[in-house]
Design a protein around this motif. Structure first.
Motif, short mmCIF file in Angstrom:
data_model
loop_
_atom_site.label_atom_id
_atom_site.label_comp_id
_atom_site.label_asym_id
_atom_site.label_seq_id
_atom_site.Cartn_x
_atom_site.Cartn_y
_atom_site.Cartn_z
N LEU A 152 -19.51 22.60 6.01
CA LEU A 152 -19.67 22.64 7.46
C LEU A 152 -19.71 21.22 7.99
O LEU A 152 -20.42 20.37 7.47
CB LEU A 152 -20.97 23.35 7.85
N ILE A 153 -18.91 20.98 9.02
CA ILE A 153 -18.98 19.73 9.76
C ILE A 153 -19.93 20.00 10.93
O ILE A 153 -19.74 20.94 11.69
CB ILE A 153 -17.60 19.32 10.32
N LYS A 154 -20.97 19.20 11.05
CA LYS A 154 -21.93 19.34 12.15
C LYS A 154 -21.76 18.11 13.04
O LYS A 154 -21.96 16.98 12.59
CB LYS A 154 -23.36 19.40 11.61
N ALA A 155 -21.37 18.35 14.26
CA ALA A 155 -21.20 17.26 15.23
C ALA A 155 -22.23 17.44 16.34
O ALA A 155 -22.29 18.48 16.98
CB ALA A 155 -19.79 17.28 15.82
N ASN A 156 -23.05 16.44 16.53
CA ASN A 156 -24.04 16.43 17.60
C ASN A 156 -23.52 15.48 18.66
O ASN A 156 -23.45 14.27 18.45
CB ASN A 156 -25.40 15.99 17.06
N ILE A 157 -23.12 16.03 19.80
CA ILE A 157 -22.57 15.24 20.90
C ILE A 157 -23.48 15.46 22.10
O ILE A 157 -23.54 16.55 22.66
CB ILE A 157 -21.12 15.66 21.22
N ASN A 158 -24.23 14.41 22.45
CA ASN A 158 -25.21 14.51 23.56
C ASN A 158 -26.14 15.71 23.40
O ASN A 158 -26.37 16.46 24.34
CB ASN A 158 -24.51 14.54 24.91
N ASN A 159 -26.66 15.88 22.19
CA ASN A 159 -27.63 16.93 21.87
C ASN A 159 -27.06 18.35 21.97
O ASN A 159 -27.81 19.31 22.04
CB ASN A 159 -28.90 16.81 22.72
N ILE A 160 -25.74 18.47 21.98
CA ILE A 160 -25.10 19.77 21.84
C ILE A 160 -24.49 19.78 20.45
O ILE A 160 -23.75 18.87 20.08
CB ILE A 160 -24.02 20.02 22.91
N VAL A 161 -24.83 20.78 19.65
CA VAL A 161 -24.40 20.83 18.26
C VAL A 161 -23.18 21.74 18.12
O VAL A 161 -23.20 22.88 18.57
CB VAL A 161 -25.55 21.33 17.34
N TYR A 162 -22.14 21.19 17.52
CA TYR A 162 -20.92 21.93 17.24
C TYR A 162 -20.78 22.03 15.73
O TYR A 162 -21.09 21.09 15.02
CB TYR A 162 -19.68 21.20 17.78
N THR A 163 -20.30 23.15 15.24
CA THR A 163 -20.04 23.27 13.81
C THR A 163 -18.61 23.73 13.61
O THR A 163 -18.08 24.51 14.41
CB THR A 163 -20.99 24.26 13.11
N LYS A 164 -18.02 23.24 12.55
CA LYS A 164 -16.69 23.66 12.15
C LYS A 164 -16.70 23.88 10.65
O LYS A 164 -17.31 23.10 9.91
CB LYS A 164 -15.65 22.59 12.48
N LYS A 165 -16.03 24.91 10.21
CA LYS A 165 -15.90 25.19 8.79
C LYS A 165 -14.78 24.33 8.24
O LYS A 165 -13.73 24.17 8.85
CB LYS A 165 -15.59 26.67 8.59
N LEU A 166 -15.01 23.78 7.05
CA LEU A 166 -14.02 22.96 6.37
C LEU A 166 -13.89 23.51 4.95
O LEU A 166 -14.91 23.73 4.29
CB LEU A 166 -14.46 21.51 6.33
N ILE A 167 -12.68 23.76 4.52
CA ILE A 167 -12.47 24.27 3.16
C ILE A 167 -11.66 23.25 2.39
O ILE A 167 -10.60 22.80 2.84
CB ILE A 167 -11.70 25.62 3.19
N LYS A 168 -12.19 22.85 1.24
CA LYS A 168 -11.45 21.96 0.33
C LYS A 168 -11.00 22.80 -0.85
O LYS A 168 -11.82 23.36 -1.56
CB LYS A 168 -12.29 20.79 -0.13
N SER A 169 -9.68 22.89 -1.03
CA SER A 169 -9.17 23.70 -2.15
C SER A 169 -8.80 22.84 -3.34
O SER A 169 -8.86 21.65 -3.29
CB SER A 169 -7.97 24.52 -1.69
#
Length: 109
Positions: free
Chosen positions: A92-109
């Motif tokens: 999971l990539i966790k990005a905190n931008i101005n105290n709003i948290v975004y997550t994105k799934k990342l798959i490494k094969s």
């Protein structure tokens, strides 16, 4: 794929991450899944923002700090993420931008 989504959803809740779907254009990862060892993370910053980005494994353990306490002005930013030292799996990539948290799934094969 449905099982991966389910696992990521459970881990996101456990880690108190929130995916804000209507703002998903703020951060993107390509390619995903990653076959080589390099991923590109693109950020679309719409206002001056304090930004932190981390990579977590599926167990919720922080693997890498990618961007630490950077003050970014409105613009598009691209970061290269070297995953040579990272095992294959779901992250999971966790990005905190101005105290709003975004997550994105990342798959490494």
């Amino acid at each position: 794929y449905k099982m991966y989504s389910y696992i990521v959803s459970i881990c996101s809740e456990f880690l108190n991450f929130k995916e804000i779907k209507n703002y998903s254009d703020n951060i993107s990862i390509s390619p995903n899944p990653i076959k080589d060892n390099i991923a590109n993370i693109s950020l679309n910053i719409k206002e001056t923002s304090n930004v932190n980005i981390q990579l977590y494994n599926i167990l919720g353990e922080k693997v890498k700090d990618l961007v630490i306490d950077k003050q970014l002005t409105p613009n598009n930013y691209n970061y290269k993420l070297n995953l040579l030292d990272i095992k294959s799996g779901i992250y999971l990539i966790k990005a905190n931008i101005n105290n709003i948290v975004y997550t994105k799934k990342l798959i490494k094969s």
